[in-house]
Scaffold this active site. Structure first.
Site, PDB file in Angstrom:
ATOM      1  N   TYR A  43      48.527 100.371 -17.732  1.00  0.00           N
ATOM      2  CA  TYR A  43      47.644 100.303 -18.907  1.00  0.00           C
ATOM      3  C   TYR A  43      47.794 101.598 -19.667  1.00  0.00           C
ATOM      4  O   TYR A  43      47.697 102.684 -19.096  1.00  0.00           O
ATOM      5  CB  TYR A  43      46.192 100.114 -18.448  1.00  0.00           C
ATOM      6  CG  TYR A  43      45.178 100.104 -19.573  1.00  0.00           C
ATOM      7  CD1 TYR A  43      45.068  98.999 -20.418  1.00  0.00           C
ATOM      8  CD2 TYR A  43      44.329 101.187 -19.786  1.00  0.00           C
ATOM      9  CE1 TYR A  43      44.139  98.971 -21.451  1.00  0.00           C
ATOM     10  CE2 TYR A  43      43.391 101.170 -20.803  1.00  0.00           C
ATOM     11  CZ  TYR A  43      43.295 100.061 -21.641  1.00  0.00           C
ATOM     12  OH  TYR A  43      42.369 100.049 -22.652  1.00  0.00           O
TER      13      TYR A  43
ATOM     14  N   ASP B  47      52.740 108.643 -19.161  1.00  0.00           N
ATOM     15  CA  ASP B  47      51.326 108.546 -19.514  1.00  0.00           C
ATOM     16  C   ASP B  47      50.548 109.199 -18.371  1.00  0.00           C
ATOM     17  O   ASP B  47      50.306 108.568 -17.333  1.00  0.00           O
ATOM     18  CB  ASP B  47      50.949 107.079 -19.690  1.00  0.00           C
ATOM     19  CG  ASP B  47      49.470 106.894 -20.005  1.00  0.00           C
ATOM     20  OD1 ASP B  47      48.704 107.869 -19.830  1.00  0.00           O
ATOM     21  OD2 ASP B  47      49.075 105.794 -20.408  1.00  0.00           O
TER      22      ASP B  47
ATOM     23  N   LYS C 242      41.372 112.546 -20.729  1.00  0.00           N
ATOM     24  CA  LYS C 242      40.410 112.683 -19.632  1.00  0.00           C
ATOM     25  C   LYS C 242      40.136 114.143 -19.234  1.00  0.00           C
ATOM     26  O   LYS C 242      39.363 114.807 -19.893  1.00  0.00           O
ATOM     27  CB  LYS C 242      40.857 111.827 -18.452  1.00  0.00           C
ATOM     28  CG  LYS C 242      40.974 110.328 -18.863  1.00  0.00           C
ATOM     29  CD  LYS C 242      40.951 109.388 -17.705  1.00  0.00           C
ATOM     30  CE  LYS C 242      41.287 107.949 -18.100  1.00  0.00           C
ATOM     31  NZ  LYS C 242      40.150 107.097 -18.361  1.00  0.00           N
TER      32      LYS C 242
END
Ligand code: HOZ
Length: 435
Positions: free
Chosen positions: A150, A245, A273
């Site tokens: 994702y 990623d 994050k």
């Protein structure tokens, strides 16, 4: 169990009723809905250290950590102090500020593959910009991604997606034009032969291979030996770019990210994050040459009113300074390993099959007997059993992700008491769901 009974959540229930009137499905992100585990979302009032407190005053040991950012624990006093002091000087300038340069310096200093970054506001913005950049730099349109990985809700990457998309049964989102989806080529995670086949047929059209170097949106899956190395050499052979990623793994599994562990240098890295310490901060970055394609130096346009805002930058700097302290990641991993061992022991004693994996402050579990190497394996875990485990843990004051497709996170604030509570709750919960 000595823990307060957390089954009383009447105020949460009332809030959810109100939320359903004003939000789609009562939530602002589908991963927060409890669709996969049953029941209703619990509303959070505040969080401190390793704990989350709900609207009814119940306390939970948190293993979600805001989906990763809370690496130093919630409301860390130094981070809060710095954020408050920064806020007094203005929340957003829409102009350059020194804090941006300071945070960039820390990030670049930690990642040998990155000379230059661009700050954005979310992981999705980072991957959305990255995909545009690889297309701009190579003049090619296709990208390879892995089933169950994702990369945020970017059109071309929302194909066979993990996280909430997998949880809610919409891995291929409606609304993505067929022409966009067709630019995305899919391979199973950890299947280098499948990528070799794709690259041998279409490599000259492939702008980039996008990969989470540790897959964290279909549980927790580490790359098998040679997989990431193979992707690197396939990209080199076909003139494609390799994009890591590291929105989840960046500064979470090790200082910098997983690329510092595996020793492979991607062309482009996406972060988010942890680098914002709980504020909406993300980034993409790579070599000076590659990043020179981005406006205002180059022709690829990308912008953002709140990008590099002082509050996010300050939170990121303060958080990363804590992460930089001697022994931080060793101690974090020790805590994570104790949690994982507790889960394994609890499951083992109850006769429940479990697979686990962990690195730094990130880990995952799948309820199945065989190892998990890709999305098909992750999907064949017992998700119904996970739902029951989730509810049993919630009732015992432990906050898990409401989906068996998500990774989990331990913070530096998880002390012996918090870890002890997790282990005790896990033992009871596994016994309960096994009976
Ligand atoms: N990216 C997070 C899950 N892996 C969840 C963020 C969200 O969708 O709310």
């Amino acid at each position: 169990m000595t823990q307060k009974d957390t089954t009383q959540r009447t105020r949460s229930a009332r809030l959810f009723e109100r939320a359903c009137d004003v939000f789609v499905g009562g939530v602002n992100s589908p991963v927060r809905a409890f669709r996969a585990v049953g029941g209703q979302p619990v509303f959070v009032d505040r969080a401190e250290g390793p704990y989350i407190f709900d609207a009814d005053g119940n306390r939970y040991v948190d293993l979600v950590g805001s989906w990763g950012p809370a690496i130093v624990g919630h409301a860390h006093p130094t981070v809060v102090e710095v954020v408050c002091a920064t806020a007094e000087r203005g929340l957003s300038f829409g102009a350059c500020c020194e804090l941006e340069v300071d945070l960039a310096g820390i990030v670049i200093g930690a990642l040998p593959s990155v000379d230059v970054v661009r700050f954005v506001n979310s992981g999705t913005e980072a991957t959305m910009s990255a995909i545009r950049l690889v297309r701009a730099a190579t003049g090619r349109s296709k990208v390879v991604k892995f089933l169950g990985c994702y990369h945020g809700h970017v059109d071309s990457l929302l194909v066979a997606a993990g996280s909430g998309a997998a949880t809610l049964g919409v891995p291929d989102s409606a609304g993505v034009p067929k022409a966009f989806a067709e630019t995305t080529l899919l391979a199973p995670f950890n299947d280098l032969a499948a990528v070799e086949r794709i690259m041998s047929e279409q490599g000259s059209d492939v702008a980039a291979i996008f990969v989470e170097p540790i897959a964290g949106n279909m549980g927790y899956i580490e790359p098998v030996d040679g997989f990431l190395e193979g992707l690197r050499s396939l990209c080199d052979r076909h003139g494609s770019l390799l994009v890591f990623d590291e929105v989840m793994t960046g500064f979470r599994v090790a200082w910098g990210g997983y690329q510092n562990v595996c020793g492979i240098r991607p062309d482009l890295t996406c972060l988010g994050k942890v680098i914002g310490g709980g504020m909406p901060v993300a980034a993409y970055g790579g070599s000076r040459d590659l990043m020179a394609n981005v406006s205002p130096l180059g022709p690829m346009y990308q912008a953002g009113t709140l990008s590099g805002n002082p509050i996010g930058m300050a939170a990121g700097i303060a958080t990363l300074r804590v992460c930089q302290t001697e022994g931080f990641y060793e101690s974090l991993y020790d805590k994570t390993a104790r949690v994982v061992e507790g889960l394994r022991t609890g499951a083992g004693q109850a006769g429940v099959d479990i697979q686990t994996g962990a690195r730094g402050g990130m880990f995952g579990m799948a309820l199945r007997a065989q190892p998990v190497r890709n999305f098909a394996d992750a999907a064949s875990g017992d998700h119904e059993l996970y739902a029951r485990f989730f509810q049993a843990m919630l009732d015992r004051g432990v906050w898990l992700p409401p989906s068996g497709y998500e990774a989990m996170f331990v913070s530096a604030a998880h002390d012996d008491e918090a870890i002890g509570q997790i282990i005790e709750a896990a033992g009871e919960s596994f016994r309960m769901i096994a009976s």
